[in-house]
Design an enzyme around this catalytic site. Structure first.
Site, PDB file in Angstrom:
ATOM      1  NE  ARG A  59     -77.999  36.531   4.651  1.00  0.00           N
ATOM      2  CZ  ARG A  59     -78.701  35.420   4.409  1.00  0.00           C
ATOM      3  NH1 ARG A  59     -78.161  34.436   3.727  1.00  0.00           N
ATOM      4  NH2 ARG A  59     -79.945  35.305   4.831  1.00  0.00           N
TER       5      ARG A  59
ATOM      6  CG  ASN B 170     -80.439  53.472  15.365  1.00  0.00           C
ATOM      7  OD1 ASN B 170     -80.742  53.049  16.480  1.00  0.00           O
ATOM      8  ND2 ASN B 170     -79.872  52.704  14.442  1.00  0.00           N
TER       9      ASN B 170
ATOM     10  CG  PHE C   7     -74.075  56.849   5.662  1.00  0.00           C
ATOM     11  CD1 PHE C   7     -73.709  55.600   5.198  1.00  0.00           C
ATOM     12  CD2 PHE C   7     -73.115  57.857   5.669  1.00  0.00           C
ATOM     13  CE1 PHE C   7     -72.422  55.343   4.748  1.00  0.00           C
ATOM     14  CE2 PHE C   7     -71.831  57.620   5.227  1.00  0.00           C
ATOM     15  CZ  PHE C   7     -71.480  56.367   4.762  1.00  0.00           C
TER      16      PHE C   7
ATOM     17  N   PRO D 245     -88.095  33.000   9.257  1.00  0.00           N
ATOM     18  CG  PRO D 245     -90.312  33.171   9.974  1.00  0.00           C
ATOM     19  CD  PRO D 245     -88.903  33.177  10.470  1.00  0.00           C
TER      20      PRO D 245
ATOM     21  N   GLY E 250     -73.942  57.506  12.669  1.00  0.00           N
ATOM     22  CA  GLY E 250     -74.319  56.097  12.789  1.00  0.00           C
ATOM     23  C   GLY E 250     -73.127  55.166  12.592  1.00  0.00           C
TER      24      GLY E 250
ATOM     25  CG  ASN F 250     -83.657  42.695  14.805  1.00  0.00           C
ATOM     26  OD1 ASN F 250     -84.355  41.999  15.531  1.00  0.00           O
ATOM     27  ND2 ASN F 250     -83.864  43.996  14.626  1.00  0.00           N
ATOM     28  CG  ASN F 251     -78.495  43.014  11.634  1.00  0.00           C
ATOM     29  OD1 ASN F 251     -78.734  44.182  11.900  1.00  0.00           O
ATOM     30  ND2 ASN F 251     -79.028  42.406  10.595  1.00  0.00           N
TER      31      ASN F 251
ATOM     32  CE  LYS G 281     -81.387  51.606   2.502  1.00  0.00           C
ATOM     33  NZ  LYS G 281     -80.837  52.922   2.821  1.00  0.00           N
TER      34      LYS G 281
ATOM     35  CE1 TYR H 193     -83.168  49.687   5.221  1.00  0.00           C
ATOM     36  CE2 TYR H 193     -82.846  47.405   4.544  1.00  0.00           C
ATOM     37  CZ  TYR H 193     -82.333  48.664   4.804  1.00  0.00           C
ATOM     38  OH  TYR H 193     -80.984  48.896   4.629  1.00  0.00           O
TER      39      TYR H 193
ATOM     40  CB  SER I   7     -79.405  47.392   1.235  1.00  0.00           C
ATOM     41  OG  SER I   7     -79.498  46.113   1.806  1.00  0.00           O
TER      42      SER I   7
ATOM     43  CG  ASN J  75     -74.894  40.379   5.386  1.00  0.00           C
ATOM     44  OD1 ASN J  75     -75.158  40.310   4.189  1.00  0.00           O
ATOM     45  ND2 ASN J  75     -75.726  39.973   6.315  1.00  0.00           N
TER      46      ASN J  75
HETATM   47  P1  NAD Z   1     -77.354  53.578  11.678  1.00  0.00           P
HETATM   48  O1  NAD Z   1     -78.742  53.523  12.196  1.00  0.00           O
HETATM   49  O2  NAD Z   1     -76.236  53.280  12.619  1.00  0.00           O
HETATM   50  O3  NAD Z   1     -77.083  54.995  10.989  1.00  0.00           O
HETATM   51  C1  NAD Z   1     -78.102  55.736  10.376  1.00  0.00           C
HETATM   52  C2  NAD Z   1     -78.002  57.154  10.895  1.00  0.00           C
HETATM   53  O4  NAD Z   1     -78.993  57.944  10.261  1.00  0.00           O
HETATM   54  C3  NAD Z   1     -78.236  57.248  12.395  1.00  0.00           C
HETATM   55  O5  NAD Z   1     -77.194  58.027  12.962  1.00  0.00           O
HETATM   56  C4  NAD Z   1     -79.589  57.938  12.519  1.00  0.00           C
HETATM   57  O6  NAD Z   1     -79.660  58.729  13.692  1.00  0.00           O
HETATM   58  C5  NAD Z   1     -79.622  58.760  11.253  1.00  0.00           C
HETATM   59  N1  NAD Z   1     -80.955  59.078  10.730  1.00  0.00           N
HETATM   60  C6  NAD Z   1     -81.987  58.220  10.499  1.00  0.00           C
HETATM   61  N2  NAD Z   1     -83.028  58.886   9.984  1.00  0.00           N
HETATM   62  C7  NAD Z   1     -82.662  60.181   9.868  1.00  0.00           C
HETATM   63  C8  NAD Z   1     -83.292  61.362   9.400  1.00  0.00           C
HETATM   64  N3  NAD Z   1     -84.553  61.337   8.950  1.00  0.00           N
HETATM   65  N4  NAD Z   1     -82.604  62.527   9.396  1.00  0.00           N
HETATM   66  C9  NAD Z   1     -81.342  62.575   9.870  1.00  0.00           C
HETATM   67  N5  NAD Z   1     -80.689  61.506  10.345  1.00  0.00           N
HETATM   68  C10 NAD Z   1     -81.345  60.307  10.335  1.00  0.00           C
HETATM   69  O7  NAD Z   1     -77.295  52.590  10.422  1.00  0.00           O
HETATM   70  P2  NAD Z   1     -76.048  52.084   9.560  1.00  0.00           P
HETATM   71  O8  NAD Z   1     -75.895  50.623   9.777  1.00  0.00           O
HETATM   72  O9  NAD Z   1     -74.878  52.980   9.740  1.00  0.00           O
HETATM   73  O10 NAD Z   1     -76.661  52.254   8.093  1.00  0.00           O
HETATM   74  C11 NAD Z   1     -76.421  53.406   7.314  1.00  0.00           C
HETATM   75  C12 NAD Z   1     -77.146  53.244   5.980  1.00  0.00           C
HETATM   76  O11 NAD Z   1     -76.700  52.056   5.338  1.00  0.00           O
HETATM   77  C13 NAD Z   1     -78.657  53.120   6.122  1.00  0.00           C
HETATM   78  O12 NAD Z   1     -79.258  53.834   5.066  1.00  0.00           O
HETATM   79  C14 NAD Z   1     -78.901  51.631   5.948  1.00  0.00           C
HETATM   80  O13 NAD Z   1     -80.172  51.360   5.432  1.00  0.00           O
HETATM   81  C15 NAD Z   1     -77.801  51.265   4.966  1.00  0.00           C
HETATM   82  N6  NAD Z   1     -77.432  49.840   5.038  1.00  0.00           N
HETATM   83  C16 NAD Z   1     -77.027  49.316   6.235  1.00  0.00           C
HETATM   84  C17 NAD Z   1     -76.706  47.960   6.314  1.00  0.00           C
HETATM   85  C18 NAD Z   1     -76.291  47.340   7.624  1.00  0.00           C
HETATM   86  O14 NAD Z   1     -76.337  46.112   7.740  1.00  0.00           O
HETATM   87  N7  NAD Z   1     -75.853  48.104   8.622  1.00  0.00           N
HETATM   88  C19 NAD Z   1     -76.782  47.136   5.164  1.00  0.00           C
HETATM   89  C20 NAD Z   1     -77.170  47.723   3.960  1.00  0.00           C
HETATM   90  C21 NAD Z   1     -77.492  49.088   3.908  1.00  0.00           C
HETATM   91  N1  UFG Z   2     -78.772  34.720  12.241  1.00  0.00           N
HETATM   92  C1  UFG Z   2     -78.788  33.720  13.194  1.00  0.00           C
HETATM   93  N2  UFG Z   2     -79.062  34.076  14.485  1.00  0.00           N
HETATM   94  C2  UFG Z   2     -79.292  35.377  14.860  1.00  0.00           C
HETATM   95  C3  UFG Z   2     -79.250  36.390  13.865  1.00  0.00           C
HETATM   96  C4  UFG Z   2     -78.994  36.024  12.559  1.00  0.00           C
HETATM   97  O1  UFG Z   2     -78.586  32.547  12.888  1.00  0.00           O
HETATM   98  O2  UFG Z   2     -79.554  35.625  16.049  1.00  0.00           O
HETATM   99  C5  UFG Z   2     -78.465  34.353  10.831  1.00  0.00           C
HETATM  100  C6  UFG Z   2     -79.607  34.686   9.887  1.00  0.00           C
HETATM  101  O3  UFG Z   2     -80.533  33.641   9.838  1.00  0.00           O
HETATM  102  C7  UFG Z   2     -78.836  34.875   8.577  1.00  0.00           C
HETATM  103  C8  UFG Z   2     -77.459  35.392   9.011  1.00  0.00           C
HETATM  104  O4  UFG Z   2     -77.360  35.084  10.410  1.00  0.00           O
HETATM  105  O5  UFG Z   2     -78.661  33.629   7.981  1.00  0.00           O
HETATM  106  C9  UFG Z   2     -77.288  36.885   8.822  1.00  0.00           C
HETATM  107  O6  UFG Z   2     -78.404  37.547   9.415  1.00  0.00           O
HETATM  108  P1  UFG Z   2     -78.452  39.133   9.600  1.00  0.00           P
HETATM  109  O7  UFG Z   2     -79.765  39.464  10.214  1.00  0.00           O
HETATM  110  O8  UFG Z   2     -77.223  39.596  10.282  1.00  0.00           O
HETATM  111  O9  UFG Z   2     -78.342  39.667   8.110  1.00  0.00           O
HETATM  112  P2  UFG Z   2     -79.298  39.444   6.843  1.00  0.00           P
HETATM  113  O10 UFG Z   2     -78.441  38.910   5.752  1.00  0.00           O
HETATM  114  O11 UFG Z   2     -80.507  38.701   7.174  1.00  0.00           O
HETATM  115  O12 UFG Z   2     -79.770  40.937   6.550  1.00  0.00           O
HETATM  116  C10 UFG Z   2     -78.827  41.986   6.338  1.00  0.00           C
HETATM  117  C11 UFG Z   2     -79.396  43.321   6.807  1.00  0.00           C
HETATM  118  C12 UFG Z   2     -80.568  43.700   5.964  1.00  0.00           C
HETATM  119  C13 UFG Z   2     -80.240  43.649   4.512  1.00  0.00           C
HETATM  120  C14 UFG Z   2     -79.636  42.311   4.153  1.00  0.00           C
HETATM  121  C15 UFG Z   2     -79.151  42.294   2.737  1.00  0.00           C
HETATM  122  O13 UFG Z   2     -79.803  43.225   8.150  1.00  0.00           O
HETATM  123  O14 UFG Z   2     -80.910  45.031   6.251  1.00  0.00           O
HETATM  124  O15 UFG Z   2     -78.516  42.041   4.999  1.00  0.00           O
HETATM  125  O16 UFG Z   2     -78.218  43.316   2.588  1.00  0.00           O
HETATM  126  F1  UFG Z   2     -81.379  43.815   3.824  1.00  0.00           F
END
Ligand code: NAD
Ligand code: UFG
Length: 340
Positions: free
Chosen positions: A232, A35, A80, A294, A10, A199-200, A154, A150, A124, A180
């Site tokens: 953020r 993913n 991860f 929201p 990932g 979404n991000n 965690k 979600y 997270s 982030n």
């Molecule tokens: P990602 O989706 O790119 O990576 C997750 C990986 O886990 C993927 O390769 C997916 O195929 C694999 N996976 C999912 N479920 C599985 C399962 N049951 N068995 C084996 N493999 C599985 O996501 P990422 O952004 O690299 O996030 C990695 C970790 O960090 C996640 O646990 C996520 O919740 C956490 N995290 C991510 C963010 C972020 O913004 N990206 C923020 C905070 C925490």
């Molecule tokens: N935002 C926009 N437009 C967009 C997308 C996001 O204005 O199209 C704004 C959001 O309102 C927020 C900021 O950009 O103010 C960041 O949004 P993200 O969705 O990128 O990140 P969040 O901080 O909402 O959430 C992230 C992860 C969550 C995690 C959280 C806290 O997506 O999984 O950080 O770690 F829970």
């Protein structure tokens, strides 16, 4: 060290493979590719000259995990693997509890049966819920809350690990609370590859810049922040990856359960991030202001002192580098790993 990296194909996992190889570790990735693409690990090989061994399988598949642990002896696990979309978790809570919680319990059970007690967990900043502004910057002892299924996965996994560490002194858990993560490796070969409409914020921005999406909507400009947009703690994914390597260097010395924020300690607003991105590309980014999303917190950023003191780790890359590297990856791979 010999590492088991779940979810290593990932976004954060693949960057951590690069940092872990640079530190001399050996890596086996366990990923069900739900993913991600195996192409990410081919790209890791192009960067590092070596490739992690990939076992395609699910963390919740006991026979698969057992066979892997019977065959290889690991010094530590970085976990991860998990589903990570907040909105989707509200639609499909069962899938999130099953994948993230039940899956992790199978993994932990097999690890203890095989004597692998060093465990680094992807937590997270979501565990801080919607933080009280009085608690900013967030220290690890700030109040915890789950606002989505979600977030609950965690928080509950953290709780389980705290209890397991208390009951069995052989466990060494590091709960790394990411803020982030954004950006990509400076080679442009690996980066974030979200399916569908992101979404991000950062992947949305890069997809607008590359022409896949029309314009960014900035959600809300009436927040109690300096410019009215949400704040953020954006952290470059390569800094985050190096944070895992720093955690690995300490995990064997830290019995019990240790929660550590991985953030820069600086808040950046949405409008500031857009301005940094425009500077990185030298072009205006089409955007408009819309309603608040929201559930969004006005502001959330880390106190990163504990990571510095305990791990000797600090984030080094600034917002300009995050934007430059995210843009390089997106422009070299306009359709993610599918082409480019
Ligand atoms: P990602 O989706 O790119 O990576 C997750 C990986 O886990 C993927 O390769 C997916 O195929 C694999 N996976 C999912 N479920 C599985 C399962 N049951 N068995 C084996 N493999 C599985 O996501 P990422 O952004 O690299 O996030 C990695 C970790 O960090 C996640 O646990 C996520 O919740 C956490 N995290 C991510 C963010 C972020 O913004 N990206 C923020 C905070 C925490
Ligand atoms: N935002 C926009 N437009 C967009 C997308 C996001 O204005 O199209 C704004 C959001 O309102 C927020 C900021 O950009 O103010 C960041 O949004 P993200 O969705 O990128 O990140 P969040 O901080 O909402 O959430 C992230 C992860 C969550 C995690 C959280 C806290 O997506 O999984 O950080 O770690 F829970």
């Amino acid at each position: 060290m010999k590492l088991l990296v779940t979810g290593g194909a990932g976004y954060i996992g693949s960057h951590t493979c690069v940092a872990a190889f640079a530190a001399g570790h050996e890596i086996t990735v366990l990923d069900n590719l739900c993913n991600s693409s195996p192409e990410a690990l081919e790209r890791v090989e192009r960067i590092c000259g070596k490739k992690p061994r990939l076992v395609v399988g699910d963390i919740g598949d006991r026979a698969c995990v057992r066979a892997l642990l019977d065959a290889e002896k690991f010094d530590a696990t970085i976990h991860f693997a998990g589903l990570k979309a907040v909105g989707e978790s509200v639609e499909k809570p069962w899938e999130y509890y099953e994948n993230n919680i039940a899956g992790t319990l199978v993994l932990l059970d097999e690890l203890r049966r095989h004597g692998v007690f060093n465990f680094v967990f992807s937590s997270s900043a979501t565990v801080y819920g919607n933080p009280d502004p009085a608690n900013l910057p967030l220290r690890e002892d700030a109040p915890l809350a789950a606002l989505s299924p979600y977030g609950a996965t965690k928080l509950w996994l953290e709780e389980m690990m705290r209890a397991m560490a208390k009951a069995d002194p052989r466990w060494h858990f590091m709960l790394l609370r990411y803020f982030n993560p954004v950006g990509a490796h400076e080679s442009g070969l690996i980066g974030e590859d979200p399916g569908g409409i992101p979404n991000n914020l950062m992947p949305y921005i890069t997809q607008v810049a590359v022409g896949r999406l029309k314009e960014l909507t900035i959600f809300g400009r009436d927040y109690p922040t300096p410019d009215g947009t949400c704040v953020r703690d954006y952290i470059h994914v390569c800094d985050l990856a190096e944070g895992h390597v720093a955690a690995l260097a300490k995990v064997a010395d830290l019995p019990g359960c240790t929660a550590i924020n991985l953030g820069t300690g600086c808040g950046t607003s949405v409008a500031q991030l857009v301005a940094s991105f425009e500077k990185a590309t030298g072009r205006p980014l089409p955007h408009r202001y819309g309603e608040r999303r929201p559930g969004d917190a006005a502001a959330c950023w880390a106190d990163a002192t504990k990571a510095r003191e305990l791990l000797g780790w600090v984030a080094k890359r600034d917002c300009d580098a995050m934007c430059r590297d995210a843009w390089r990856y997106q422009s070299m791979n306009p359709d993610g790993y599918r082409r480019g």
